[in-house]
Design a protein around this motif. Structure first.
Motif, PDB file in Angstrom:
ATOM      1  N   VAL A  80      30.732  76.723 -24.622  1.00  0.00           N
ATOM      2  CA  VAL A  80      29.958  77.901 -24.193  1.00  0.00           C
ATOM      3  C   VAL A  80      29.232  78.490 -25.395  1.00  0.00           C
ATOM      4  O   VAL A  80      28.052  78.837 -25.311  1.00  0.00           O
ATOM      5  CB  VAL A  80      30.867  78.954 -23.521  1.00  0.00           C
ATOM      6  N   LYS A  81      29.930  78.548 -26.518  1.00  0.00           N
ATOM      7  CA  LYS A  81      29.323  79.080 -27.740  1.00  0.00           C
ATOM      8  C   LYS A  81      28.304  78.105 -28.323  1.00  0.00           C
ATOM      9  O   LYS A  81      27.167  78.489 -28.600  1.00  0.00           O
ATOM     10  CB  LYS A  81      30.409  79.385 -28.767  1.00  0.00           C
ATOM     11  N   ARG A  87      23.739  82.382 -22.899  1.00  0.00           N
ATOM     12  CA  ARG A  87      22.311  82.719 -22.880  1.00  0.00           C
ATOM     13  C   ARG A  87      21.668  82.192 -21.604  1.00  0.00           C
ATOM     14  O   ARG A  87      20.883  82.875 -20.956  1.00  0.00           O
ATOM     15  CB  ARG A  87      21.625  82.111 -24.105  1.00  0.00           C
ATOM     16  N   GLN A  88      22.010  80.973 -21.234  1.00  0.00           N
ATOM     17  CA  GLN A  88      21.519  80.393 -19.982  1.00  0.00           C
ATOM     18  C   GLN A  88      21.946  81.253 -18.806  1.00  0.00           C
ATOM     19  O   GLN A  88      21.155  81.503 -17.888  1.00  0.00           O
ATOM     20  CB  GLN A  88      22.058  78.973 -19.808  1.00  0.00           C
ATOM     21  N   ALA A  89      23.196  81.735 -18.829  1.00  0.00           N
ATOM     22  CA  ALA A  89      23.720  82.546 -17.729  1.00  0.00           C
ATOM     23  C   ALA A  89      22.865  83.796 -17.513  1.00  0.00           C
ATOM     24  O   ALA A  89      22.433  84.079 -16.392  1.00  0.00           O
ATOM     25  CB  ALA A  89      25.171  82.932 -18.017  1.00  0.00           C
ATOM     26  N   PHE A 106      27.337  84.588 -12.737  1.00  0.00           N
ATOM     27  CA  PHE A 106      27.017  83.229 -13.162  1.00  0.00           C
ATOM     28  C   PHE A 106      28.349  82.574 -13.500  1.00  0.00           C
ATOM     29  O   PHE A 106      29.074  83.033 -14.388  1.00  0.00           O
ATOM     30  CB  PHE A 106      26.111  83.230 -14.394  1.00  0.00           C
ATOM     31  N   CYS A 107      28.689  81.538 -12.771  1.00  0.00           N
ATOM     32  CA  CYS A 107      29.963  80.852 -12.957  1.00  0.00           C
ATOM     33  C   CYS A 107      29.723  79.452 -13.496  1.00  0.00           C
ATOM     34  O   CYS A 107      28.715  78.824 -13.171  1.00  0.00           O
ATOM     35  CB  CYS A 107      30.723  80.769 -11.638  1.00  0.00           C
ATOM     36  N   ARG A 133      21.605  87.864 -22.940  1.00  0.00           N
ATOM     37  CA  ARG A 133      20.367  88.558 -22.561  1.00  0.00           C
ATOM     38  C   ARG A 133      19.593  88.977 -23.812  1.00  0.00           C
ATOM     39  O   ARG A 133      18.385  88.771 -23.915  1.00  0.00           O
ATOM     40  CB  ARG A 133      20.708  89.759 -21.687  1.00  0.00           C
ATOM     41  N   GLU A 134      20.282  89.580 -24.754  1.00  0.00           N
ATOM     42  CA  GLU A 134      19.630  89.990 -26.005  1.00  0.00           C
ATOM     43  C   GLU A 134      19.018  88.789 -26.722  1.00  0.00           C
ATOM     44  O   GLU A 134      17.888  88.867 -27.219  1.00  0.00           O
ATOM     45  CB  GLU A 134      20.625  90.696 -26.914  1.00  0.00           C
TER      46      GLU A 134
END
Length: 168
Positions: A80-81, A87-89, A106-107, A133-134
């Motif tokens: 995930v990191k 970021r995709q989520a 988002f799963c 998001r940022e």
């Protein structure tokens, strides 16, 4: 007009599908909804055209689910990191919202590519969504600036290649 796959590839797919079907949360995340949904929207801050390909969109559950294959689901947090899935989520959820779709979650279903095909499934955390998001908004801002200036900087060359763990 059919694509032929090897017996080994077929067995791999069946093993992964069976493991996900037996996993309560993963099965719930893929139950119903639409598959392979493409969306296009303009980012409200930069007006850049954006697109996404959603593995599973469950509007009634207000959920997007993304399937990720992995060698080791027990350590998937590192993926995930490393691959910025957080970021995709945020990007996908915000894209759906820009189109008027009411999506809250988002799963990710992480499925191992080898027997016994371990599976883990969970929604993305709120702090991760905000960080994603940022990050994506900053990156879209950079792209918009590059388009505006018609300047696309590349990478800097190092003085010499160095291996991080050997540096003292």
């Amino acid at each position: 007009h059919r694509t032929i796959v090897s017996q080994a590839w077929y067995a791999l797919c069946i093993g992964m599908i069976s493991a996900m079907a037996e996993h309560t949360r993963a099965a719930e995340y893929f139950r119903g909804g639409e598959r392979e949904v493409s969306i296009l929207w303009n980012d409200p801050q930069t007006d850049l055209l954006c697109k996404a390909r959603i593995d599973s969109l469950q509007q009634s559950a207000r959920r997007i689910t993304d399937l990720k294959t992995t060698e080791d689901a027990s350590a998937f947090e590192w993926s995930v990191k490393r691959y910025c899935y957080y970021r995709q989520a945020a990007f996908y959820v915000d894209g759906c919202r820009a189109l008027g779709l009411d999506i809250d979650e988002f799963c990710i279903v992480a499925a191992e590519k080898r027997d016994p095909f371990g599976v883990r499934a969970a929604p993305m955390g709120a702090a991760e969504m905000e960080a994603g998001r940022e990050e994506y908004q900053e990156l879209l801002g950079l792209i918009a600036e590059c388009k505006h200036c018609d300047a696309w900087p590349g990478y800097e060359d190092p003085d010499a290649w160095r291996v991080p763990h050997l540096q003292r």
